[in-house]
Design a protein around this motif. Structure first.
Motif, PDB file in Angstrom:
ATOM      1  N   SER A 700       0.786  -1.217   0.120  1.00  0.00           N
ATOM      2  CA  SER A 700      -0.088  -0.042   0.067  1.00  0.00           C
ATOM      3  C   SER A 700       1.003   1.160   0.076  1.00  0.00           C
ATOM      4  O   SER A 700       2.015   1.269   0.283  1.00  0.00           O
ATOM      5  N   ALA A 701       0.309   2.333  -0.314  1.00  0.00           N
ATOM      6  CA  ALA A 701       0.989   3.726  -0.514  1.00  0.00           C
ATOM      7  C   ALA A 701       0.825   4.568   0.690  1.00  0.00           C
ATOM      8  O   ALA A 701      -0.339   4.706   0.935  1.00  0.00           O
ATOM      9  N   ALA A 702       1.791   5.330   1.165  1.00  0.00           N
ATOM     10  CA  ALA A 702       1.929   6.136   2.299  1.00  0.00           C
ATOM     11  C   ALA A 702       2.114   7.304   1.364  1.00  0.00           C
ATOM     12  O   ALA A 702       3.160   7.620   0.926  1.00  0.00           O
ATOM     13  N   SER A 703       1.462   8.691   1.723  1.00  0.00           N
ATOM     14  CA  SER A 703       1.859   9.709   1.306  1.00  0.00           C
ATOM     15  C   SER A 703       1.560  10.967   2.082  1.00  0.00           C
ATOM     16  O   SER A 703       0.687  10.858   2.830  1.00  0.00           O
ATOM     17  N   ALA A 704       2.273  11.964   2.017  1.00  0.00           N
ATOM     18  CA  ALA A 704       2.214  13.125   2.553  1.00  0.00           C
ATOM     19  C   ALA A 704       2.610  14.389   1.901  1.00  0.00           C
ATOM     20  O   ALA A 704       3.298  14.333   0.930  1.00  0.00           O
ATOM     21  N   THR A 705       2.171  15.597   2.175  1.00  0.00           N
ATOM     22  CA  THR A 705       2.622  16.613   1.434  1.00  0.00           C
ATOM     23  C   THR A 705       3.256  17.836   2.569  1.00  0.00           C
ATOM     24  O   THR A 705       2.749  17.856   3.812  1.00  0.00           O
ATOM     25  N   VAL A 706       4.181  18.506   2.038  1.00  0.00           N
ATOM     26  CA  VAL A 706       4.855  19.684   2.849  1.00  0.00           C
ATOM     27  C   VAL A 706       4.919  20.640   2.144  1.00  0.00           C
ATOM     28  O   VAL A 706       5.565  20.761   0.909  1.00  0.00           O
ATOM     29  N   THR A 707       4.805  21.949   2.648  1.00  0.00           N
ATOM     30  CA  THR A 707       4.841  23.444   1.900  1.00  0.00           C
ATOM     31  C   THR A 707       6.003  23.907   2.634  1.00  0.00           C
ATOM     32  O   THR A 707       6.099  24.456   3.928  1.00  0.00           O
ATOM     33  N   ILE A 708       6.819  24.488   1.896  1.00  0.00           N
ATOM     34  CA  ILE A 708       8.060  25.332   2.418  1.00  0.00           C
ATOM     35  C   ILE A 708       7.723  26.796   2.027  1.00  0.00           C
ATOM     36  O   ILE A 708       7.301  27.063   0.905  1.00  0.00           O
ATOM     37  N   SER A 709       8.555  27.729   2.485  1.00  0.00           N
ATOM     38  CA  SER A 709       8.559  29.252   2.068  1.00  0.00           C
ATOM     39  C   SER A 709       8.984  29.175   0.552  1.00  0.00           C
ATOM     40  O   SER A 709      10.035  28.673  -0.051  1.00  0.00           O
ATOM     41  N   PRO A 710       8.530  30.212  -0.161  1.00  0.00           N
ATOM     42  CA  PRO A 710       8.651  30.323  -1.510  1.00  0.00           C
ATOM     43  C   PRO A 710      10.317  31.004  -1.787  1.00  0.00           C
ATOM     44  O   PRO A 710      11.014  30.881  -2.762  1.00  0.00           O
ATOM     45  N   ARG A 711      10.712  31.395  -0.432  1.00  0.00           N
ATOM     46  CA  ARG A 711      12.165  32.074  -0.583  1.00  0.00           C
ATOM     47  C   ARG A 711      13.129  30.953  -0.071  1.00  0.00           C
ATOM     48  O   ARG A 711      14.300  31.246  -0.236  1.00  0.00           O
ATOM     49  N   ALA A 712      12.500  29.714   0.304  1.00  0.00           N
ATOM     50  CA  ALA A 712      13.671  28.599   0.709  1.00  0.00           C
ATOM     51  C   ALA A 712      14.226  27.885  -0.828  1.00  0.00           C
ATOM     52  O   ALA A 712      13.636  27.844  -1.569  1.00  0.00           O
ATOM     53  N   ASP A 713      15.217  26.862  -0.294  1.00  0.00           N
ATOM     54  CA  ASP A 713      15.701  26.356  -1.441  1.00  0.00           C
ATOM     55  C   ASP A 713      15.160  25.194  -1.461  1.00  0.00           C
ATOM     56  O   ASP A 713      15.289  24.050  -0.926  1.00  0.00           O
ATOM     57  N   ALA A 714      14.412  24.950  -2.702  1.00  0.00           N
ATOM     58  CA  ALA A 714      13.553  23.827  -2.925  1.00  0.00           C
ATOM     59  C   ALA A 714      14.502  22.467  -3.104  1.00  0.00           C
ATOM     60  O   ALA A 714      14.166  21.338  -2.737  1.00  0.00           O
ATOM     61  N   THR A 715      15.654  22.661  -3.851  1.00  0.00           N
ATOM     62  CA  THR A 715      16.575  21.559  -4.124  1.00  0.00           C
ATOM     63  C   THR A 715      16.892  21.001  -2.747  1.00  0.00           C
ATOM     64  O   THR A 715      17.178  19.735  -2.505  1.00  0.00           O
ATOM     65  N   LYS A 716      17.462  21.760  -1.965  1.00  0.00           N
ATOM     66  CA  LYS A 716      17.852  21.473  -0.690  1.00  0.00           C
ATOM     67  C   LYS A 716      16.869  20.530   0.189  1.00  0.00           C
ATOM     68  O   LYS A 716      16.995  19.728   0.819  1.00  0.00           O
ATOM     69  N   ALA A 717      15.640  21.102   0.272  1.00  0.00           N
ATOM     70  CA  ALA A 717      14.760  20.570   0.888  1.00  0.00           C
ATOM     71  C   ALA A 717      14.161  19.139   0.329  1.00  0.00           C
ATOM     72  O   ALA A 717      13.949  18.311   0.948  1.00  0.00           O
TER      73      ALA A 717
END
Length: 789
Positions: A700-717
């Motif tokens: 079965s699949a487990a999923s989740a969503t996380v929202t970071i600031s638009p100023r944060a580094d998306a690649t590092k996250a």
């Protein structure tokens, strides 16, 4: 041409080849032209020359039919005789002969029907007449038709013989019923009137004939040897009484020695056990019977019509010996050590002698009545005196028990005794002497048989409780062999129960023996209970019931053993999941029990024809009130066959979510999250929408969503979250987890986390753990959280 297309053609060619070979084998051999049944001929029909066939048995069956018909004519002639009065013993003998004739008729029908089936098969092989066929075939067909006609005639004669036997048996039963009813309703002159004594005086010459010595034709009076018979009976009774207490003490000493040797315990002096009492009664009964047989042969007590009495006395001797052998020690002051038992023994002193003598006299009176071997008025007078004496002594004994002991049942029995005494006295005064005597006979038979059988039951219970208890010697010895002590105790309980069932059957046989306590009569009644009777074509008997119970017990253990073998030995070597295993086990159990049920019905003689009314009733019941049960049953079969849900699946039905624990043919058990179990009818799984979370795969699949600031580094996250997901033990790495950007807005960047888990039941816990770890990882990386869009 493909293999699928060639198969029908090959089958057709092979069938034509067989037909041609059969035709050649029948018509091309010259020997078939020989006369049918002649030596050396190769005919289709078996004949007497071949050593088998209908010809070899038809003559025997015809002789049996003729002999049985002659026996029926003789029995019918005996029933229509007017010069003698048929007693119940004679009617019983005629009934037994008719039963044998009925068995012969049934055997004739069975044998003839089996041959009819064989010859009918021969005739079907030859077929109907066609133009141009061989003369041999024509002759064989004619012979077969003649033989079949003879067989049908024999079957018809067997059925007629069985019907005639049944009609004569009904006449015998009617005679017996009329005789019994006439006996109970018989009214003669009252002993309070002069007419009774005048009739008694008129019977003087007939009464004197009962003491007449043998004449030239060998006939002697019934009481010709009465002095020798009386002194022989006195000697037998005295000898048994003298042996009763020594026999009891012998068994009591043996009991103490056995207990001391195997357990090391010593029985106290005031120990009261029913086992020595019962064994003493049984041994004294055997001794009394053997001594009587010896004395009756030595003194030739069976002259004239005396064999009837000699055999009747021999049949009652075991019971009289049992009463003396068990009663004398049980009511002895030396044996009854306890205070209450001492008072009961003093109150019942002499009862054993009285009961044994009354049982003997009752048997003699019953034999006299059955054989009409005594003048009527004199016999009724003796029976009336016997009745009053028995009931007066019974009331006196109950009165002594009520006054001297605290026995709970004594007052009730005392009242019943007074009621019987009043009814019998009134019946005698009104002239119904036969009714009063029958009442006394039934009272003696039921009370004596109940007390004797109860003693044996108590002794057997005591024996099994000692021998097969948890701490007994046998239990300890068998425990070394791997047999659990509880199993040994269960065997003791079952053994005691089986013996009690046998004693109940004996008591029922005594109730059906018209008050007779003779061992041969009771044994004959027990046998008749096991043989049973036929009702609407179904044979009901204890014999059949025992066979059916044995079949069910063997089937229960056999099915259980095979189920354990499948579950413990075979299934672990296969790749079947738990759902498939459960379905196989359920289907096997249902099919096996259906086969066992059919076998039991076959053993009981129940056929589809006998069950026609049951099927009709079930059809009406299904139409009105059993629709839901049948619907659930059919739905259960579909679930077990198609397996849309299996044991262990996580399902959701009508807002209810839980694990499937068990699937039966009527309902399905679902284990809920709070630990309870919900039982759902199977029809709901067929007629309703069911969500099966584990049907396709266990993953079965487990999923989740996380929202970071638009100023944060998306690649590092992404890298930080991916590193966190790969380190978790509860997430499968094949297929690998993933972190992807699912949305970019002014308020934040949304990252979607996805992973595979081993079970759908772990999705909630894994999702919660992923969210907590994601929050921790982002905080440690210094990445600011944003606002979800």
């Amino acid at each position: 041409m493909s293999a699928l297309k060639r198969q029908p053609a090959l089958t057709l060619i092979y069938g034509l080849f067989l037909v041609l070979a059969l035709a050649l084998s029948i018509s091309s051999k010259p020997s078939l032209a020989a006369p049918p049944g002649s030596p050396g001929s190769n005919t289709l029909v078996p004949t007497a020359a071949d050593g088998y066939g209908w010809t070899t048995v038809s003559a025997t069956l015809n002789r049996q039919i003729t002999s049985a018909q002659n026996r029926l004519k003789y029995i019918y002639g005996q029933l229509n005789r007017t010069d003698i009065a048929l007693g119940n013993e004679t009617l019983s003998s005629l009934s037994d002969q008719i039963d044998e004739i009925s068995g012969v008729a049934q055997s004739i029908q069975t044998q003839a029907a089996s041959y009819q089936t064989v010859y009918q098969s021969y005739l079907e092989i030859i077929g109907t007449k066609v133009d141009g066929e061989s003369a041999t075939i024509v002759s064989q067909r004619s012979r077969l038709e003649a033989v079949l006609q003879d067989i049908k005639s024999t079957v018809t004669q067997g059925k007629l013989l069985g019907l005639q036997a049944k009609q004569v048996q009904l006449e015998v039963q009617r005679r017996g019923t009329v005789s019994q009813q006439a006996l109970l309703s018989e009214r003669i002159a009252s002993p309070l009137s002069l007419g009774f004594w005048r009739d008694l005086a008129d019977e003087g010459p007939d009464l004197a004939l009962t003491f007449a010595p043998p004449v030239n034709n060998g006939y002697a009076g019934v009481l010709y040897n009465w002095p020798a018979t009386l002194f022989s009976l006195i000697g037998v009774f005295v000898l048994t009484a003298l042996l009763a207490r020594p026999t009891f003490w012998l068994f009591r000493q043996a009991e103490g020695n056995i207990v001391r040797r195997f357990t090391g315990d010593v029985l106290p002096e005031n120990h009261i056990s029913f086992i020595p009492v019962a064994l003493s009664g049984l041994i004294c009964g055997i001794i009394m019977f053997v001594v009587w047989e010896i004395i009756s042969n030595v003194f030739s007590l069976d002259v004239g019509r005396s064999p009837v009495f000699a055999h009747g006395i021999a049949g009652i001797m075991p019971l009289c010996g049992f009463i003396l052998g068990a009663g004398l020690p049980a009511l002895s002051r030396a044996t009854a050590v306890d205070g209450a038992a001492q008072r009961s023994a003093r109150a019942l002193w002499g009862v054993d002698w009285c009961v044994s003598i009354f049982v003997l006299l009752q048997t003699l009176f019953v034999i006299v009545g059955f054989e009409n071997a005594f003048p009527v008025t004199a016999r009724r007078l003796v029976e009336a005196v016997f009745t009053l004496l028995v009931e007066i002594l019974f009331v006196w004994m109950c009165k002594r028990l009520t006054r001297r002991t605290d026995a709970r049942l004594a007052p009730a029995i005392y009242g019943i005794g007074w009621l019987l005494l009043v009814i019998s006295s009134a019946a005698i005064a009104l002239g119904y002497l036969a009714f009063a005597f029958a009442l006394a006979v039934w009272a003696i038979a039921l009370s004596v048989s109940f007390a004797s059988l109860m003693l044996l039951s108590i002794a057997m219970k005591e024996f099994t409780s000692r021998t097969f208890s948890v701490g007994s010697l046998i239990s300890r010895r068998l425990s070394h062999l791997g047999v659990h002590s509880n199993r040994v105790a269960q065997f003791g309980v079952l053994l005691s129960g089986i013996v009690n069932i046998g004693l109940i059957i004996i008591f029922a046989a005594i109730c059906l023996s018209d008050g007779s306590l003779c061992i041969p009569v009771v044994a004959d009644r027990v046998q008749s209970l096991f043989v049973g009777q036929t009702i609407n074509g179904v044979q009901f008997s204890l014999n059949t019931a025992v066979y059916c119970i044995i079949i069910l017990i063997i089937a229960y253990y056999a099915i259980g053993a095979f189920t354990q073998w499948l579950e413990k030995r075979l299934f672990p070597t296969t790749n079947l999941d738990i759902g498939a295993r459960t379905s196989i086990l359920n289907i096997f159990n249902y099919v096996a029990w259906i086969a066992v049920l059919l076998l039991v019905l076959s053993e009981a003689g129940v056929t589809v024809k006998n069950l026609t009314w049951v099927v009709s009733a079930l059809s009406v019941g299904i139409g009105f009130g059993l629709q839901a049960i049948v619907q659930n049953f059919v739905s259960g079969v579909i679930l077990l066959a198609e397996r849309p849900i299996r044991v262990g699946d996580l399902i959701e039905l009508g807002g209810i979510k839980g694990d499937v624990k068990r699937i039966s043919v009527r309902s399905t058990e679902i284990g809920l999250g709070d630990g309870s179990t919900m039982i759902v009818p199977n029809s709901q799984f067929i007629t309703s929408a069911v969500r099966n979370a584990t049907l396709g795969t266990a993953l079965s699949a487990a999923s989740a969503t996380v929202t970071i600031s638009p100023r944060a580094d998306a690649t590092k996250a992404q890298l930080a979250l991916m590193d966190m997901m790969t380190k978790r033990q509860d997430i499968l790495q094949n297929p690998p987890p993933g972190v992807a950007i699912s949305a970019i807005t002014e308020t934040g960047i949304t990252l979607a986390l996805s992973a595979k888990v081993s079970s759908v039941r772990d999705v909630g816990g894994v999702t919660n753990a992923i969210m907590l770890d994601a929050y921790r990882v982002l905080q440690e990386a210094g990445l600011e959280l944003g606002k979800p869009s």
